[in-house]
Design an enzyme around this catalytic site. Structure first.
Site, PDB file in Angstrom:
ATOM      1  N   ASP A  64       0.803  -1.224   0.000  1.00 57.48           N
ATOM      2  CA  ASP A  64       0.000   0.000   0.000  1.00 57.48           C
ATOM      3  C   ASP A  64       0.836   1.275   0.000  1.00 57.48           C
ATOM      4  O   ASP A  64       0.347   2.336  -0.340  1.00 57.48           O
ATOM      5  CB  ASP A  64      -0.936   0.013   1.231  1.00 57.48           C
ATOM      6  CG  ASP A  64      -0.185  -0.161   2.543  1.00 57.48           C
ATOM      7  OD1 ASP A  64       1.054  -0.304   2.507  1.00 57.48           O
ATOM      8  OD2 ASP A  64      -0.826  -0.172   3.608  1.00 57.48           O
ATOM      9  N   HIS A  65       2.096   1.173   0.372  1.00 54.49           N
ATOM     10  CA  HIS A  65       2.895   2.390   0.513  1.00 54.49           C
ATOM     11  C   HIS A  65       3.479   2.852  -0.815  1.00 54.49           C
ATOM     12  O   HIS A  65       3.233   3.958  -1.266  1.00 54.49           O
ATOM     13  CB  HIS A  65       4.014   2.174   1.536  1.00 54.49           C
ATOM     14  CG  HIS A  65       3.580   2.373   2.951  1.00 54.49           C
ATOM     15  ND1 HIS A  65       2.601   1.627   3.520  1.00 54.49           N
ATOM     16  CD2 HIS A  65       3.979   3.241   3.904  1.00 54.49           C
ATOM     17  CE1 HIS A  65       2.408   2.026   4.778  1.00 54.49           C
ATOM     18  NE2 HIS A  65       3.237   3.022   5.026  1.00 54.49           N
ATOM     19  N   ASP A 119       4.362  -1.088  11.249  1.00 52.45           N
ATOM     20  CA  ASP A 119       3.904   0.242  10.876  1.00 52.45           C
ATOM     21  C   ASP A 119       3.372   0.896  12.144  1.00 52.45           C
ATOM     22  O   ASP A 119       2.648   0.271  12.923  1.00 52.45           O
ATOM     23  CB  ASP A 119       2.787   0.162   9.824  1.00 52.45           C
ATOM     24  CG  ASP A 119       2.502   1.543   9.268  1.00 52.45           C
ATOM     25  OD1 ASP A 119       3.026   1.866   8.184  1.00 52.45           O
ATOM     26  OD2 ASP A 119       1.797   2.322   9.929  1.00 52.45           O
ATOM     27  N   ARG A 379      -0.087  12.879  10.019  1.00 54.17           N
ATOM     28  CA  ARG A 379       1.226  13.499  10.286  1.00 54.17           C
ATOM     29  C   ARG A 379       1.443  14.679   9.358  1.00 54.17           C
ATOM     30  O   ARG A 379       1.196  14.562   8.156  1.00 54.17           O
ATOM     31  CB  ARG A 379       2.358  12.484  10.058  1.00 54.17           C
ATOM     32  CG  ARG A 379       2.378  11.448  11.115  1.00 54.17           C
ATOM     33  CD  ARG A 379       3.561  10.511  11.024  1.00 54.17           C
ATOM     34  NE  ARG A 379       3.501   9.651  12.183  1.00 54.17           N
ATOM     35  CZ  ARG A 379       3.811   8.364  12.191  1.00 54.17           C
ATOM     36  NH1 ARG A 379       4.250   7.786  11.096  1.00 54.17           N
ATOM     37  NH2 ARG A 379       3.714   7.670  13.301  1.00 54.17           N
ATOM     38  N   SER A 537       7.338   7.314  12.317  1.00 53.72           N
ATOM     39  CA  SER A 537       7.297   6.011  11.638  1.00 53.72           C
ATOM     40  C   SER A 537       8.060   4.927  12.397  1.00 53.72           C
ATOM     41  O   SER A 537       9.001   5.198  13.135  1.00 53.72           O
ATOM     42  CB  SER A 537       7.908   6.206  10.257  1.00 53.72           C
ATOM     43  OG  SER A 537       8.535   5.045   9.813  1.00 53.72           O
ATOM     44  N   ARG A 539       9.756   2.812  10.791  1.00 55.65           N
ATOM     45  CA  ARG A 539      10.777   2.453   9.799  1.00 55.65           C
ATOM     46  C   ARG A 539      12.103   2.055  10.458  1.00 55.65           C
ATOM     47  O   ARG A 539      12.827   2.900  10.977  1.00 55.65           O
ATOM     48  CB  ARG A 539      10.989   3.704   8.933  1.00 55.65           C
ATOM     49  CG  ARG A 539      11.645   3.516   7.617  1.00 55.65           C
ATOM     50  CD  ARG A 539      11.565   4.824   6.827  1.00 55.65           C
ATOM     51  NE  ARG A 539      10.203   5.320   6.807  1.00 55.65           N
ATOM     52  CZ  ARG A 539       9.878   6.607   6.819  1.00 55.65           C
ATOM     53  NH1 ARG A 539      10.812   7.543   6.829  1.00 55.65           N
ATOM     54  NH2 ARG A 539       8.625   6.976   6.800  1.00 55.65           N
TER      55      ARG A 539
HETATM   56  C1  MIC Z   1       4.286   6.534   8.079  1.00 53.45           C
HETATM   57  O1  MIC Z   1       3.110   6.836   8.169  1.00 53.45           O
HETATM   58  O2  MIC Z   1       5.208   7.294   8.437  1.00 53.45           O
HETATM   59  C2  MIC Z   1       4.640   5.178   7.504  1.00 53.45           C
HETATM   60  C3  MIC Z   1       5.273   5.426   6.195  1.00 53.45           C
HETATM   61  O3  MIC Z   1       3.483   4.424   7.328  1.00 53.45           O
HETATM   62  C4  MIC Z   1       5.586   4.465   8.459  1.00 53.45           C
HETATM   63  C5  MIC Z   1       6.107   3.192   7.955  1.00 53.45           C
HETATM   64  C6  MIC Z   1       7.279   3.289   7.038  1.00 53.45           C
HETATM   65  O4  MIC Z   1       8.197   4.027   7.290  1.00 53.45           O
HETATM   66  O5  MIC Z   1       7.273   2.558   6.071  1.00 53.45           O
HETATM   67  C7  MIC Z   1       5.015   4.184   9.838  1.00 53.45           C
HETATM   68  O6  MIC Z   1       4.112   4.843  10.265  1.00 53.45           O
HETATM   69  O7  MIC Z   1       5.541   3.307  10.547  1.00 53.45           O
HETATM   70 FE1  SF4 Z   2       0.075   4.879   5.008  1.00 54.67          FE
HETATM   71 FE2  SF4 Z   2       1.476   5.602   7.160  1.00 54.67          FE
HETATM   72 FE3  SF4 Z   2      -0.042   7.353   5.844  1.00 54.67          FE
HETATM   73 FE4  SF4 Z   2      -1.193   5.469   7.235  1.00 54.67          FE
HETATM   74  S1  SF4 Z   2       0.092   7.092   8.040  1.00 54.67           S
HETATM   75  S2  SF4 Z   2      -1.753   6.118   5.164  1.00 54.67           S
HETATM   76  S3  SF4 Z   2       0.195   3.762   6.933  1.00 54.67           S
HETATM   77  S4  SF4 Z   2       1.787   6.334   5.065  1.00 54.67           S
END
Ligand code: MIC
Ligand code: SF4
Length: 644
Positions: A64-65, A119, A379, A537, A539
């Site tokens: 999905d990312h 995540d 965010r 994140s 990550r």
């Molecule tokens: C986000 O919302 O920052 C992400 C991208 O979903 C990350 C995951 C990632 O870095 O792939 C998260 O929330 O953990």
């Molecule tokens: Fe995707 Fe992270 Fe955004 Fe949720 S917050 S939609 S998991 S990138």
């Protein structure tokens, strides 16, 4: 003993440690989820540990990312994920099926169970009564193999909801109010439990919106009871058999009670550049808007989308605004199409985006320079949208849709539009054809590895003495997006040497080169930072790539939970200043040494770093469990489990 919901779930999954607040406990994980951005490394590490098949009740791999396939890298990753899932018994959710948290809530979330996801918004599952926790990919890989997940036995805060939301006040505003109360820091080791008479007025997707943004407060998870509302939702998803009642015992105890009257909640926004910068829409009324993005795992349910379609029906998007809408799942999109709601969106001039993370992570749809963007996501860190000087506000879908039409912040209560009180459907459209479920035939699948699929990097054992060199002195609230930029850079996620070139790219473009030179000169690289280091994140690349660059320690005023755990997993010591004023005395380029580094950490003693420039002795705390100390001294969890 009378138990609250969190205690009920945790004690029924407790496998190691004592249930004493603040101490480390090991819990069994029933379900896991991964997404493509963190998933490739999670499965590469699963393979590196020599695990043969998954041991959970259910593990799902979502894509999905990074669904925008510019170049071969993302397509390679998708194929790797599909084949590795088939081989080890993981359900694969194909690109286009939707955002992991929304889809998991719809099709798999089960009250009273534990869910671990790579995540940080995995806690969305709390909306359906799961203890759902975000973690690094390596922790998820371990859980998939049947290993325990270790966390701090939490403090539990009750959010006592009373009253009912008034027209135009939404679940998003409830969680923004919670962010105003709890802020984005200081909540490590806390789990939130929602309760009180007001709960029953909230649908499961509304509860999920609230649980989702607990991540922004830094709490480990947020849990709602499982009641008749939950039962109805699960029945409508054709999953009534998965339902179980879940409620706190009368007289259960909490560490803190926060009273929140839903009737008093009003439309809010998180202003640039933090989800904790809360303002009232009434105070922003009239300010011009350039872009509106509706979707993300926070606000993309059927109800959210139909509400938006009702607001846009018969109206046109203002000429000054670009509106993008990403329904959260294929289920939502299919239902919108059948109901005619999609036509309303198209007629209004909205641009329909894929059911994926997309704009939320800056993969596309970046605003214009200095543009004001209203988003329903969770965010709004600086530059996350892909435009460094954009001004991103987080709002409800209702406020977003209205602003798209009027071209400015509009207090919906004064817009003269009747509130579209959309109800949850009695039956959702259930079509699971975009999942590839494990089967005996698929077990023989050969795992595809294109040139973008690297090896998980290895670390050395922890050195006896630290010969530290400070590579950067960063400020407060450094997010994992600052450490490891997302957006277009994420396509390197399966190739650590390539991704490591971008560590701290936006703060200090020379960071990578300086680290490599310093490492080659035999130094142990050190990062120094302020409060709440590693927000955001999950990550794990934000630990893995610095490890590759020779970073052995991060010295900060405080750390966020997931990132601190990731640092330990990759053999980087998270040290906190005993005396916070010492932070001011350190400069980039300083040499920090510690003769008994390894012994002090192994024995759990305070660590004293000597600053060779100033001669000062800097006392640091490395408050870890015995398990964590063993991982650190081994040079990380992968070294420890593979005996390297
Ligand atoms: C986000 O919302 O920052 C992400 C991208 O979903 C990350 C995951 C990632 O870095 O792939 C998260 O929330 O953990
Ligand atoms: Fe995707 Fe992270 Fe955004 Fe949720 S917050 S939609 S998991 S990138």
């Amino acid at each position: 003993m009378k138990q609250n919901i969190v205690e009920k779930i945790l004690t029924s999954h407790l496998k190691e440690g004592e249930f004493i607040k603040g101490s480390e406990i090991g819990i069994r994980i029933d379900q896991t989820l991964t997404q493509d951005a963190t998933g490739t490394m999670a499965y590469l590490q699963f393979e590196a540990m020599g695990l043969k098949e998954i041991k959970t009740d259910l593990s799902v791999s979502y894509v999905d990312h990074n669904t925008v396939q510019v170049g071969f890298e993302n397509s390679d990753d998708h194929k790797y994920l599909q084949t590795v899932a088939a081989r080890y018994g993981v359900v694969y959710s194909r690109p286009g099926n939707g955002i992991c948290h929304q889809v998991h809530l719809e099709r798999f979330g089960k009250p009273g169970t534990t869910l671990l996801g790579s995540d940080s918004h995995t806690p969305t599952g709390g909306g359906i009564g799961q203890v759902a926790i975000g973690a690094g990919g390596l922790d998820v890989a371990v859980a998939m193999g049947g290993g325990l997940f270790y966390t701090t036995c939490p403090k539990v805060y009750l959010v006592n909801l009373t009253g009912e939301l008034q027209p135009w006040a939404t679940a998003k505003d409830v969680v923004l109010k919670m962010l105003e109360i709890l802020t984005t820091k200081g909540n490590v080791g806390v789990m939130l439990e929602y309760g009180g008479k007001g709960v029953k007025s909230l649908s499961v997707p509304q509860r999920a919106t609230i649980a989702n943004m607990g991540a922004e407060m830094g709490v480990t998870c947020s849990v709602f009871p499982s009641d008749n509302v939950t039962k109805k939702f699960m029945k409508a998803q054709g999953r009534e058999a998965d339902w179980a009642e879940l409620k706190a015992d009368r007289g259960a105890r909490y560490d803190r009670v926060i009273d929140l009257d839903l009737s008093a909640v009003e439309p809010m926004a998180a202003a640039p550049h933090s989800p904790g910068n809360i303002k009232k829409i009434a105070d922003l009324d009239g300010q011009p808007v350039d872009q509106v993005c509706i979707g993300s795992c926070t606000n993309s349910s059927y109800r959210d989308m139909i509400t938006v379609a009702e607001i846009l029906k018969g109206r046109r998007v203002a000429q000054s605004v670009s509106l993008g809408i990403a329904p959260g799942s294929r289920q939502v999109l299919q239902m919108m199409a059948r109901k005619g709601a999609l036509a309303n969106l198209l007629d209004s001039g909205a641009r329909i985006l894929e059911s994926a993370c997309g704009f939320c992570i800056g993969n596309h749809f970046s605003p214009k320079s200095g543009g004001v963007s209203l988003r329903t996501s969770n965010r709004n860190f600086e530059a996350r949208s892909g435009t460094k000087d954009a001004q991103v506000y987080l709002v409800s879908p209702e406020v977003a849709a209205l602003a798209a039409v009027t071209g400015k912040f509009t207090d919906p209560r004064k817009a003269g539009i009747p509130y579209p009180a959309v109800k949850e459907p009695a039956a959702f459209l259930v079509d699971d054809s975009m999942f590839i479920k494990p089967s005996p035939e698929l077990k023989g699948t050969e795992v595809f590895r294109g040139p973008n699929i690297g090896e998980p990097p290895k670390n050395d054992r922890m050195p006896e003495a630290l010969k530290g060199a400070v590579m950067i002195v960063a400020g407060d609230k450094i997010t994992t997006d600052h450490i490891m930029p997302a957006g277009a850079r994420l396509k390197y996620r399966s190739n650590v040497p390539a991704y490591a070139k971008y560590v701290f790219e936006n703060l200090d473009p020379e960071f990578h080169k300086r680290c490599m030179d310093s490492k080659a000169a035999g130094n142990h690289n050190v990062i120094v930072a302020g409060e709440s280091y590693g927000q955001g994140s999950s990550r794990e690349h934000a630990a893995m790539c610095p490890m590759y660059l020779g970073v052995k320690a991060v010295v900060a005023k405080s750390f966020e939970r997931i990132h601190a755990a990731n640092l330990i997993n990759f053999g980087i010591a998270p040290l906190t200043f005993k005396n916070q004023a010492d932070y001011e005395t350190i400069k980039a380029g300083d040499k920090l040494s510690c003769g008994d580094w390894r012994a002090a950490i192994a024995e759990g003693r305070p660590v004293t770093l000597k600053n060779e420039r100033t001669g000062a002795a800097i006392e640091c705390v490395c408050a870890l469990s015995g398990r964590q100390r063993a991982i650190l001294t081994a040079g990380g969890l992968l070294n420890q489990t593979t005996g390297k």
